[in-house]
Design a protein around this motif. Structure first.
Motif, PDB file in Angstrom:
ATOM      1  N   HIS A 266       0.810  -1.153   0.025  1.00 14.80           N
ATOM      2  CA  HIS A 266      -0.047  -0.077   0.159  1.00 14.80           C
ATOM      3  C   HIS A 266       1.020   1.270  -0.144  1.00 14.80           C
ATOM      4  O   HIS A 266       0.428   2.301   0.207  1.00 14.80           O
ATOM      5  CB  HIS A 266      -1.062  -0.075   1.153  1.00 14.80           C
ATOM      6  N   ASP A 267       2.139   1.176  -0.208  1.00 16.61           N
ATOM      7  CA  ASP A 267       3.039   2.365  -0.140  1.00 16.61           C
ATOM      8  C   ASP A 267       3.094   3.223   0.801  1.00 16.61           C
ATOM      9  O   ASP A 267       3.089   4.517   0.798  1.00 16.61           O
ATOM     10  CB  ASP A 267       2.626   3.100  -1.580  1.00 16.61           C
ATOM     11  N   LEU A 268       2.992   2.559   2.067  1.00 18.46           N
ATOM     12  CA  LEU A 268       2.845   3.488   3.425  1.00 18.46           C
ATOM     13  C   LEU A 268       4.194   3.732   3.637  1.00 18.46           C
ATOM     14  O   LEU A 268       5.234   2.824   3.579  1.00 18.46           O
ATOM     15  CB  LEU A 268       2.249   2.711   4.397  1.00 18.46           C
ATOM     16  N   GLY A 269       4.411   4.747   4.502  1.00 23.85           N
ATOM     17  CA  GLY A 269       5.738   5.082   4.976  1.00 23.85           C
ATOM     18  C   GLY A 269       5.881   4.323   6.333  1.00 23.85           C
ATOM     19  O   GLY A 269       4.962   3.791   6.691  1.00 23.85           O
ATOM     20  N   ALA A 270       7.220   4.253   6.538  1.00 25.83           N
ATOM     21  CA  ALA A 270       7.425   3.395   7.941  1.00 25.83           C
ATOM     22  C   ALA A 270       6.674   3.872   9.175  1.00 25.83           C
ATOM     23  O   ALA A 270       6.289   3.109   9.903  1.00 25.83           O
ATOM     24  CB  ALA A 270       8.973   3.437   8.017  1.00 25.83           C
ATOM     25  N   ALA A 271       6.567   5.401   9.324  1.00 25.78           N
ATOM     26  CA  ALA A 271       5.981   5.658  10.627  1.00 25.78           C
ATOM     27  C   ALA A 271       4.394   5.501  10.506  1.00 25.78           C
ATOM     28  O   ALA A 271       4.040   4.991  11.437  1.00 25.78           O
ATOM     29  CB  ALA A 271       6.215   7.243  10.429  1.00 25.78           C
ATOM     30  N   GLU A 272       3.711   5.618   9.336  1.00 27.49           N
ATOM     31  CA  GLU A 272       2.606   5.200   9.249  1.00 27.49           C
ATOM     32  C   GLU A 272       2.123   3.721   9.289  1.00 27.49           C
ATOM     33  O   GLU A 272       1.299   3.585  10.359  1.00 27.49           O
ATOM     34  CB  GLU A 272       1.864   5.713   7.913  1.00 27.49           C
ATOM     35  N   ALA A 273       3.106   2.786   8.955  1.00 26.44           N
ATOM     36  CA  ALA A 273       2.724   1.519   9.108  1.00 26.44           C
ATOM     37  C   ALA A 273       3.006   1.298  10.602  1.00 26.44           C
ATOM     38  O   ALA A 273       2.365   0.415  11.401  1.00 26.44           O
ATOM     39  CB  ALA A 273       3.805   0.631   8.317  1.00 26.44           C
ATOM     40  N   ALA A 274       3.999   1.754  11.287  1.00 29.93           N
ATOM     41  CA  ALA A 274       4.231   1.576  12.747  1.00 29.93           C
ATOM     42  C   ALA A 274       3.329   1.988  13.431  1.00 29.93           C
ATOM     43  O   ALA A 274       2.879   1.156  14.324  1.00 29.93           O
ATOM     44  CB  ALA A 274       5.578   2.049  13.152  1.00 29.93           C
ATOM     45  N   TYR A 275       2.750   3.040  13.165  1.00 26.06           N
ATOM     46  CA  TYR A 275       1.599   3.541  13.997  1.00 26.06           C
ATOM     47  C   TYR A 275       0.272   2.576  13.912  1.00 26.06           C
ATOM     48  O   TYR A 275      -0.143   2.072  14.853  1.00 26.06           O
ATOM     49  CB  TYR A 275       1.218   5.049  13.542  1.00 26.06           C
ATOM     50  N   ARG A 276       0.110   2.134  12.465  1.00 18.27           N
ATOM     51  CA  ARG A 276      -1.051   1.428  12.349  1.00 18.27           C
ATOM     52  C   ARG A 276      -0.994  -0.053  13.133  1.00 18.27           C
ATOM     53  O   ARG A 276      -2.115  -0.781  13.209  1.00 18.27           O
ATOM     54  CB  ARG A 276      -1.513   1.171  10.838  1.00 18.27           C
ATOM     55  N   VAL A 277       0.119  -0.429  13.532  1.00 20.09           N
ATOM     56  CA  VAL A 277       0.438  -1.852  14.053  1.00 20.09           C
ATOM     57  C   VAL A 277       0.512  -1.498  15.424  1.00 20.09           C
ATOM     58  O   VAL A 277       0.717  -2.669  16.353  1.00 20.09           O
ATOM     59  CB  VAL A 277       1.354  -2.762  13.481  1.00 20.09           C
ATOM     60  N   GLY A 278       0.432  -0.397  15.892  1.00 16.12           N
ATOM     61  CA  GLY A 278       0.664  -0.414  17.543  1.00 16.12           C
ATOM     62  C   GLY A 278       1.857   0.113  18.118  1.00 16.12           C
ATOM     63  O   GLY A 278       1.945   0.319  19.239  1.00 16.12           O
ATOM     64  N   TYR A 279       2.778   0.510  17.274  1.00 14.60           N
ATOM     65  CA  TYR A 279       4.279   0.943  17.799  1.00 14.60           C
ATOM     66  C   TYR A 279       4.121   2.696  18.160  1.00 14.60           C
ATOM     67  O   TYR A 279       3.672   3.404  16.950  1.00 14.60           O
ATOM     68  CB  TYR A 279       5.039   0.656  16.879  1.00 14.60           C
ATOM     69  N   GLY A 280       4.214   2.892  19.310  1.00 14.18           N
ATOM     70  CA  GLY A 280       4.390   4.282  19.519  1.00 14.18           C
ATOM     71  C   GLY A 280       5.535   5.104  19.491  1.00 14.18           C
ATOM     72  O   GLY A 280       5.624   6.349  19.404  1.00 14.18           O
ATOM     73  N   SER A 281       6.519   4.140  19.183  1.00 13.57           N
ATOM     74  CA  SER A 281       8.105   4.773  19.133  1.00 13.57           C
ATOM     75  C   SER A 281       8.541   4.275  17.712  1.00 13.57           C
ATOM     76  O   SER A 281       8.785   3.099  17.671  1.00 13.57           O
ATOM     77  CB  SER A 281       8.904   4.242  20.257  1.00 13.57           C
ATOM     78  N   ALA A 282       8.871   5.208  16.813  1.00 15.72           N
ATOM     79  CA  ALA A 282       9.411   4.936  15.608  1.00 15.72           C
ATOM     80  C   ALA A 282      10.885   4.336  15.446  1.00 15.72           C
ATOM     81  O   ALA A 282      11.068   3.776  14.674  1.00 15.72           O
ATOM     82  CB  ALA A 282       9.477   6.244  14.658  1.00 15.72           C
ATOM     83  N   SER A 283      11.605   4.851  16.524  1.00 16.61           N
ATOM     84  CA  SER A 283      12.909   4.067  16.830  1.00 16.61           C
ATOM     85  C   SER A 283      12.738   2.824  17.187  1.00 16.61           C
ATOM     86  O   SER A 283      13.610   1.774  16.807  1.00 16.61           O
ATOM     87  CB  SER A 283      13.538   4.956  17.711  1.00 16.61           C
ATOM     88  N   GLN A 284      11.971   2.400  18.210  1.00 16.13           N
ATOM     89  CA  GLN A 284      11.879   0.933  18.655  1.00 16.13           C
ATOM     90  C   GLN A 284      11.234   0.325  17.443  1.00 16.13           C
ATOM     91  O   GLN A 284      11.590  -1.051  17.268  1.00 16.13           O
ATOM     92  CB  GLN A 284      10.804   0.978  19.693  1.00 16.13           C
ATOM     93  N   PHE A 285      10.262   0.716  16.574  1.00 16.99           N
ATOM     94  CA  PHE A 285       9.821  -0.116  15.699  1.00 16.99           C
ATOM     95  C   PHE A 285      11.093  -0.267  14.433  1.00 16.99           C
ATOM     96  O   PHE A 285      11.263  -1.478  13.998  1.00 16.99           O
ATOM     97  CB  PHE A 285       8.857   0.564  14.583  1.00 16.99           C
ATOM     98  N   SER A 286      11.933   0.618  14.161  1.00 10.28           N
ATOM     99  CA  SER A 286      13.052   0.407  13.203  1.00 10.28           C
ATOM    100  C   SER A 286      13.998  -0.693  13.697  1.00 10.28           C
ATOM    101  O   SER A 286      14.310  -1.423  13.156  1.00 10.28           O
ATOM    102  CB  SER A 286      13.750   1.841  13.043  1.00 10.28           C
ATOM    103  N   ARG A 287      14.143  -0.498  15.120  1.00  8.15           N
ATOM    104  CA  ARG A 287      15.013  -1.549  15.785  1.00  8.15           C
ATOM    105  C   ARG A 287      14.620  -2.952  15.616  1.00  8.15           C
ATOM    106  O   ARG A 287      15.489  -3.614  15.217  1.00  8.15           O
ATOM    107  CB  ARG A 287      15.342  -1.042  17.269  1.00  8.15           C
ATOM    108  N   GLU A 288      13.284  -3.122  15.715  1.00  9.46           N
ATOM    109  CA  GLU A 288      12.754  -4.305  15.878  1.00  9.46           C
ATOM    110  C   GLU A 288      12.658  -5.038  14.692  1.00  9.46           C
ATOM    111  O   GLU A 288      12.627  -6.305  14.130  1.00  9.46           O
ATOM    112  CB  GLU A 288      11.744  -4.378  16.778  1.00  9.46           C
ATOM    113  N   PHE A 289      12.357  -4.093  13.472  1.00  8.65           N
ATOM    114  CA  PHE A 289      12.310  -4.483  12.198  1.00  8.65           C
ATOM    115  C   PHE A 289      13.521  -4.918  11.713  1.00  8.65           C
ATOM    116  O   PHE A 289      13.530  -5.827  10.980  1.00  8.65           O
ATOM    117  CB  PHE A 289      11.684  -3.120  11.495  1.00  8.65           C
ATOM    118  N   LYS A 290      14.555  -4.210  11.824  1.00  6.09           N
ATOM    119  CA  LYS A 290      15.827  -4.594  11.471  1.00  6.09           C
ATOM    120  C   LYS A 290      16.259  -6.068  12.161  1.00  6.09           C
ATOM    121  O   LYS A 290      16.762  -6.686  11.287  1.00  6.09           O
ATOM    122  CB  LYS A 290      16.809  -3.483  11.628  1.00  6.09           C
TER     123      LYS A 290
END
Length: 308
Positions: A266-290
């Motif tokens: 759906h061509d979502l950015g990382a911040a929007e995708a993280a928010y939609r699945v319940g992540y409040g912290s973009a940095s935490q999402f990035s760490r766990e994604f990597k």
């Protein structure tokens, strides 16, 4: 050298036919939609390294090569003459082995739980397990040998998949028969229990449905256990036995896989995708994604999607 299952000599000509048919249907590497809804062709021309998978309920059948799934310290390898049955959404690592320059060829069929439930109602009931006996198929994925009836059903399915009209007219009934043949065998035991909402699989499946329905929702193990009608300790043990993950670990992996899917599809950015699945912290999402996928979210589009 890839491990081969012990097969009846009478089955080998049928397996050779599967290989020839799949080679004609899958001329290029990658994942390709078949002309029949719910069926995907898979081909790999080189070995792949283990990669994380979120596999929807499916039946995977190989025509050539070897695939391996890694879950909770267990390795499930499957080759021509065997089937992998994923009874509920499962998260594991998967790799592919090719031999002597011959590509891995496979077919994945999405499991239709409505068809499973209808067929299970018409089949003789499963014999009850002795008190205290563990179920051999309490886990959400299993590998089992292919019998002659299932192999024949696969041959006829492959024969029609090369023709769009034949797929449209004959395909749905052949998929129904394939479901029935799987339910008849050892790998179908868990599916039949799931259709009846019985045992560990049924309870864990209902919890997984809650997680996937609203991945951003805050869920506690205590609440999931209560909804499953189990104590917290019993629920935790059952969930890990079925999925290979503790409940909250499974929820985290589900969120990461869904976020990646939304970014790709759906061509979502990382911040929007993280928010939609319940992540409040973009940095935490990035760490766990990597940590899971090996690359940061910004590189998600360069990562190949893997299936079992």
């Amino acid at each position: 050298m890839a491990r081969q299952p012990v097969l009846s000599a009478a089955l080998q000509p049928t397996l050779d036919a599967h290989r020839r048919l799949m080679a004609g249907l899958i001329p290029e590497a990658g994942f390709h939609a078949a002309p029949l809804d719910g069926v995907t062709f898979m081909r790999a021309d080189a070995n792949t390294t283990p990669a994380p998978v979120l596999q929807e309920p499916s039946i995977v059948l190989l025509g050539q090569g070897l695939k391996r799934s890694y879950l909770d310290g267990e390795v499930l390898a499957y080759a021509p003459g065997e089937i992998l049955v994923v009874a509920l959404p499962m998260q594991f690592d998967c790799d592919t082995v090719v031999q002597l320059g011959q590509p891995m060829l496979a077919l994945s069929v999405r499991i239709d739980m409505a068809v499973v439930a209808e067929l299970a109602c018409q089949m003789d009931p499963l014999p009850p397990l002795p008190p205290g006996a563990p179920s051999a198929h309490a886990r959400g994925l299993s590998v089992a040998p292919m019998d002659a009836a299932l192999a024949d059903a696969l041959t006829r399915l492959l024969e029609v998949l090369g023709d769009a009209e034949a797929s449209r007219v004959l395909g749905p009934q052949l998929l129904r028969e394939l479901h029935y043949r799987v339910l008849q065998g050892p790998a179908g035991t868990g599916l039949r229990a799931l259709a009846a909402s019985q045992g560990r699989l049924g309870r864990v499946f209902r919890s997984i449905e809650q997680m996937r329905a609203d991945p951003a929702r805050e869920l506690s193990v205590a609440a999931l256990a209560r909804d499953a009608g189990m104590s917290v300790s019993a629920f935790h043990e059952a969930f890990k036995r079925v999925t290979g993950h503790a409940p909250l670990q499974y929820l985290k992996l589900t969120r990461l896989h869904l976020a990646r899917s939304w970014m790709l599809d759906h061509d979502l950015g990382a911040a929007e995708a993280a928010y939609r699945v319940g992540y409040g912290s973009a940095s935490q999402f990035s760490r766990e994604f990597k940590r899971l996928f090996g690359l940061p979210p910004s590189a998600a589009r360069s990562q190949p999607v893997v299936q079992a």
